[in-house]
Design a protein around this motif. Structure first.
Motif, PDB file in Angstrom:
ATOM      1  N   GLN A 164     -20.443  -6.063   0.440  1.00 45.68           N
ATOM      2  CA  GLN A 164     -20.869  -7.179  -0.400  1.00 45.68           C
ATOM      3  C   GLN A 164     -20.922  -6.789  -1.876  1.00 45.68           C
ATOM      4  OE1 GLN A 164     -21.566 -10.417   0.386  1.00 45.68           O
ATOM      5  NE2 GLN A 164     -20.773  -9.958   2.415  1.00 45.68           N
ATOM      6  N   ARG A 165     -21.190  -5.533  -2.140  1.00 42.75           N
ATOM      7  CA  ARG A 165     -21.319  -5.089  -3.525  1.00 42.75           C
ATOM      8  C   ARG A 165     -20.057  -4.402  -4.038  1.00 42.75           C
ATOM      9  NH1 ARG A 165     -27.243  -2.880  -4.453  1.00 42.75           N
ATOM     10  NH2 ARG A 165     -26.613  -3.211  -6.596  1.00 42.75           N
ATOM     11  N   GLY A 166     -18.956  -4.614  -3.345  1.00 46.16           N
ATOM     12  CA  GLY A 166     -17.688  -4.015  -3.757  1.00 46.16           C
ATOM     13  C   GLY A 166     -17.270  -4.414  -5.165  1.00 46.16           C
ATOM     14  N   ALA A 167     -17.482  -5.672  -5.513  1.00 46.90           N
ATOM     15  CA  ALA A 167     -17.126  -6.135  -6.862  1.00 46.90           C
ATOM     16  C   ALA A 167     -17.963  -5.419  -7.913  1.00 46.90           C
ATOM     17  CB  ALA A 167     -17.329  -7.645  -6.964  1.00 46.90           C
ATOM     18  N   GLU A 168     -19.222  -5.176  -7.602  1.00 43.13           N
ATOM     19  CA  GLU A 168     -20.084  -4.457  -8.535  1.00 43.13           C
ATOM     20  C   GLU A 168     -19.609  -3.012  -8.698  1.00 43.13           C
ATOM     21  OE1 GLU A 168     -24.824  -3.333  -9.000  1.00 43.13           O
ATOM     22  OE2 GLU A 168     -24.174  -4.623  -7.372  1.00 43.13           O
ATOM     23  N   ILE A 169     -19.197  -2.394  -7.613  1.00 38.81           N
ATOM     24  CA  ILE A 169     -18.678  -1.025  -7.671  1.00 38.81           C
ATOM     25  C   ILE A 169     -17.408  -0.986  -8.506  1.00 38.81           C
ATOM     26  CG2 ILE A 169     -17.676   0.834  -6.288  1.00 38.81           C
ATOM     27  CD1 ILE A 169     -19.700   0.050  -4.070  1.00 38.81           C
ATOM     28  N   LYS A 170     -16.519  -1.974  -8.320  1.00 34.54           N
ATOM     29  CA  LYS A 170     -15.293  -2.032  -9.116  1.00 34.54           C
ATOM     30  C   LYS A 170     -15.603  -2.225 -10.593  1.00 34.54           C
ATOM     31  CE  LYS A 170     -12.040  -3.549  -5.653  1.00 34.54           C
ATOM     32  NZ  LYS A 170     -11.079  -4.565  -5.244  1.00 34.54           N
TER      33      LYS A 170
ATOM     34  N   ILE B 253     -15.756   0.139 -16.161  1.00 34.19           N
ATOM     35  CA  ILE B 253     -16.400   0.579 -17.404  1.00 34.19           C
ATOM     36  C   ILE B 253     -16.445   2.100 -17.515  1.00 34.19           C
ATOM     37  CG2 ILE B 253     -17.714  -1.542 -17.682  1.00 34.19           C
ATOM     38  CD1 ILE B 253     -20.182  -0.096 -16.630  1.00 34.19           C
ATOM     39  N   GLY B 254     -15.897   2.800 -16.506  1.00 35.50           N
ATOM     40  CA  GLY B 254     -15.723   4.234 -16.634  1.00 35.50           C
ATOM     41  C   GLY B 254     -16.716   5.113 -15.897  1.00 35.50           C
ATOM     42  N   TRP B 255     -17.529   4.542 -15.036  1.00 37.23           N
ATOM     43  CA  TRP B 255     -18.468   5.372 -14.265  1.00 37.23           C
ATOM     44  C   TRP B 255     -17.672   6.203 -13.272  1.00 37.23           C
ATOM     45  CZ3 TRP B 255     -23.513   2.505 -12.554  1.00 37.23           C
ATOM     46  CH2 TRP B 255     -24.187   2.048 -13.694  1.00 37.23           C
ATOM     47  N   ASP B 256     -18.021   7.486 -13.158  1.00 34.38           N
ATOM     48  CA  ASP B 256     -17.339   8.311 -12.168  1.00 34.38           C
ATOM     49  C   ASP B 256     -18.012   8.169 -10.806  1.00 34.38           C
ATOM     50  OD1 ASP B 256     -19.651   9.784 -12.523  1.00 34.38           O
ATOM     51  OD2 ASP B 256     -18.641  11.668 -12.963  1.00 34.38           O
ATOM     52  N   LYS B 257     -17.363   8.741  -9.791  1.00 32.72           N
ATOM     53  CA  LYS B 257     -17.815   8.596  -8.405  1.00 32.72           C
ATOM     54  C   LYS B 257     -19.249   9.095  -8.229  1.00 32.72           C
ATOM     55  CE  LYS B 257     -16.399   9.920  -3.765  1.00 32.72           C
ATOM     56  NZ  LYS B 257     -15.401  10.623  -2.971  1.00 32.72           N
ATOM     57  N   GLN B 258     -19.559  10.232  -8.833  1.00 33.43           N
ATOM     58  CA  GLN B 258     -20.892  10.828  -8.690  1.00 33.43           C
ATOM     59  C   GLN B 258     -21.962   9.928  -9.309  1.00 33.43           C
ATOM     60  OE1 GLN B 258     -20.934  13.483  -6.914  1.00 33.43           O
ATOM     61  NE2 GLN B 258     -23.036  14.115  -7.069  1.00 33.43           N
ATOM     62  N   PHE B 259     -21.669   9.330 -10.457  1.00 34.45           N
ATOM     63  CA  PHE B 259     -22.647   8.474 -11.127  1.00 34.45           C
ATOM     64  C   PHE B 259     -22.906   7.212 -10.317  1.00 34.45           C
ATOM     65  CE2 PHE B 259     -24.420   5.801 -14.472  1.00 34.45           C
ATOM     66  CZ  PHE B 259     -25.276   6.702 -15.084  1.00 34.45           C
ATOM     67  N   VAL B 260     -21.847   6.630  -9.756  1.00 38.43           N
ATOM     68  CA  VAL B 260     -22.002   5.441  -8.909  1.00 38.43           C
ATOM     69  C   VAL B 260     -22.854   5.786  -7.694  1.00 38.43           C
ATOM     70  CG1 VAL B 260     -20.771   3.814  -7.401  1.00 38.43           C
ATOM     71  CG2 VAL B 260     -19.863   4.349  -9.662  1.00 38.43           C
ATOM     72  N   ARG B 261     -22.590   6.938  -7.079  1.00 39.53           N
ATOM     73  CA  ARG B 261     -23.344   7.367  -5.904  1.00 39.53           C
ATOM     74  C   ARG B 261     -24.828   7.554  -6.249  1.00 39.53           C
ATOM     75  NH1 ARG B 261     -20.949  12.260  -2.689  1.00 39.53           N
ATOM     76  NH2 ARG B 261     -19.216  11.143  -3.544  1.00 39.53           N
ATOM     77  N   HIS B 262     -25.114   8.208  -7.368  1.00 37.57           N
ATOM     78  CA  HIS B 262     -26.515   8.417  -7.767  1.00 37.57           C
ATOM     79  C   HIS B 262     -27.214   7.103  -8.080  1.00 37.57           C
ATOM     80  CE1 HIS B 262     -25.763  12.859  -8.920  1.00 37.57           C
ATOM     81  NE2 HIS B 262     -26.123  12.735  -7.661  1.00 37.57           N
TER      82      HIS B 262
ATOM     83  N   ASN C 278     -14.552   4.527  -0.245  1.00 34.63           N
ATOM     84  CA  ASN C 278     -13.464   5.182  -0.969  1.00 34.63           C
ATOM     85  C   ASN C 278     -13.553   4.891  -2.458  1.00 34.63           C
ATOM     86  OD1 ASN C 278     -11.291   6.829  -1.256  1.00 34.63           O
ATOM     87  ND2 ASN C 278      -9.778   5.296  -0.651  1.00 34.63           N
ATOM     88  N   VAL C 279     -14.715   5.140  -3.030  1.00 40.11           N
ATOM     89  CA  VAL C 279     -14.954   4.895  -4.444  1.00 40.11           C
ATOM     90  C   VAL C 279     -14.235   5.963  -5.249  1.00 40.11           C
ATOM     91  CG1 VAL C 279     -16.717   4.763  -6.222  1.00 40.11           C
ATOM     92  CG2 VAL C 279     -17.187   3.868  -3.949  1.00 40.11           C
ATOM     93  N   LYS C 280     -13.377   5.526  -6.130  1.00 34.97           N
ATOM     94  CA  LYS C 280     -12.693   6.439  -7.028  1.00 34.97           C
ATOM     95  C   LYS C 280     -13.120   6.072  -8.444  1.00 34.97           C
ATOM     96  CE  LYS C 280      -8.599   7.067  -4.132  1.00 34.97           C
ATOM     97  NZ  LYS C 280      -9.382   7.630  -3.113  1.00 34.97           N
ATOM     98  N   GLY C 281     -14.067   6.787  -8.960  1.00 34.78           N
ATOM     99  CA  GLY C 281     -14.657   6.433 -10.242  1.00 34.78           C
ATOM    100  C   GLY C 281     -13.711   6.588 -11.408  1.00 34.78           C
ATOM    101  N   GLY C 282     -13.804   5.643 -12.341  1.00 35.90           N
ATOM    102  CA  GLY C 282     -13.100   5.715 -13.593  1.00 35.90           C
ATOM    103  C   GLY C 282     -11.587   5.565 -13.510  1.00 35.90           C
ATOM    104  N   THR C 283     -11.025   5.157 -12.392  1.00 31.47           N
ATOM    105  CA  THR C 283      -9.572   5.094 -12.261  1.00 31.47           C
ATOM    106  C   THR C 283      -9.012   3.686 -12.445  1.00 31.47           C
ATOM    107  OG1 THR C 283      -9.724   4.812  -9.863  1.00 31.47           O
ATOM    108  CG2 THR C 283      -9.522   7.063 -10.678  1.00 31.47           C
ATOM    109  N   ILE C 284      -9.847   2.683 -12.466  1.00 32.29           N
ATOM    110  CA  ILE C 284      -9.356   1.316 -12.633  1.00 32.29           C
ATOM    111  C   ILE C 284      -9.487   0.932 -14.108  1.00 32.29           C
ATOM    112  CG2 ILE C 284      -9.740  -1.111 -12.023  1.00 32.29           C
ATOM    113  CD1 ILE C 284     -10.919  -0.196  -9.408  1.00 32.29           C
ATOM    114  N   ASP C 285      -8.405   0.441 -14.695  1.00 32.24           N
ATOM    115  CA  ASP C 285      -8.505  -0.022 -16.069  1.00 32.24           C
ATOM    116  C   ASP C 285      -8.830  -1.518 -16.066  1.00 32.24           C
ATOM    117  OD1 ASP C 285      -6.166  -1.255 -15.370  1.00 32.24           O
ATOM    118  OD2 ASP C 285      -4.902  -0.082 -16.707  1.00 32.24           O
TER     119      ASP C 285
END
Length: 113
Positions: free
Chosen positions: A19-25, A30-39, A101-108
């Motif tokens: 449900q929160r996939g859009a928020e993760i994207k 905006i450039g958050w990396d995987k570790q920051f999103v996880r924390h 499969n969060v890949k932080g900072g890779t989507i422009d």
């Protein structure tokens, strides 16, 4: 009963991240990396699960105090249960979030939908 409870917790977290996939994207955009999103999400889970578990423990201790004598053994067992429940919630949360499969900072900005 325990298997059903654990399955319910797992499914709840899995659906939460779906449900929160859009928020993760958005965070990725905006450039958050995987570790920051996880924390970020781990802190949220700690607040909700921790608060609920502590409240449940206090209600349980209050009930025990009204019905029985509250002993050190009961307090220690309830404390151990509290730690176990929070640990399970964190573990399931991290596992299901990693399945996203969060890949932080890779989507422009052009790749975000």
């Amino acid at each position: 009963m325990y298997a059903l409870s654990l399955t319910t917790i797992y499914q709840t977290f899995r659906r939460l991240w779906e449900q929160r996939g859009a928020e993760i994207k958005l965070f990725q955009t905006i450039g958050w990396d995987k570790q920051f999103v996880r924390h970020y999400f781990l802190k949220e889970i700690l607040i909700w699960a921790g608060g609920s578990a502590v409240l449940g423990m206090l209600v349980s201790m209050g009930t025990m105090l009204l019905l029985f004598d509250l002993t050190l053994t009961i307090v220690l067992l309830q404390s151990a249960g509290l730690v176990l429940i929070i640990s399970i919630a964190i573990t399931f949360s991290l596992y299901t979030l990693s399945k996203m499969n969060v890949k932080g900072g890779t989507i422009d900005a052009h790749g975000a939908s």
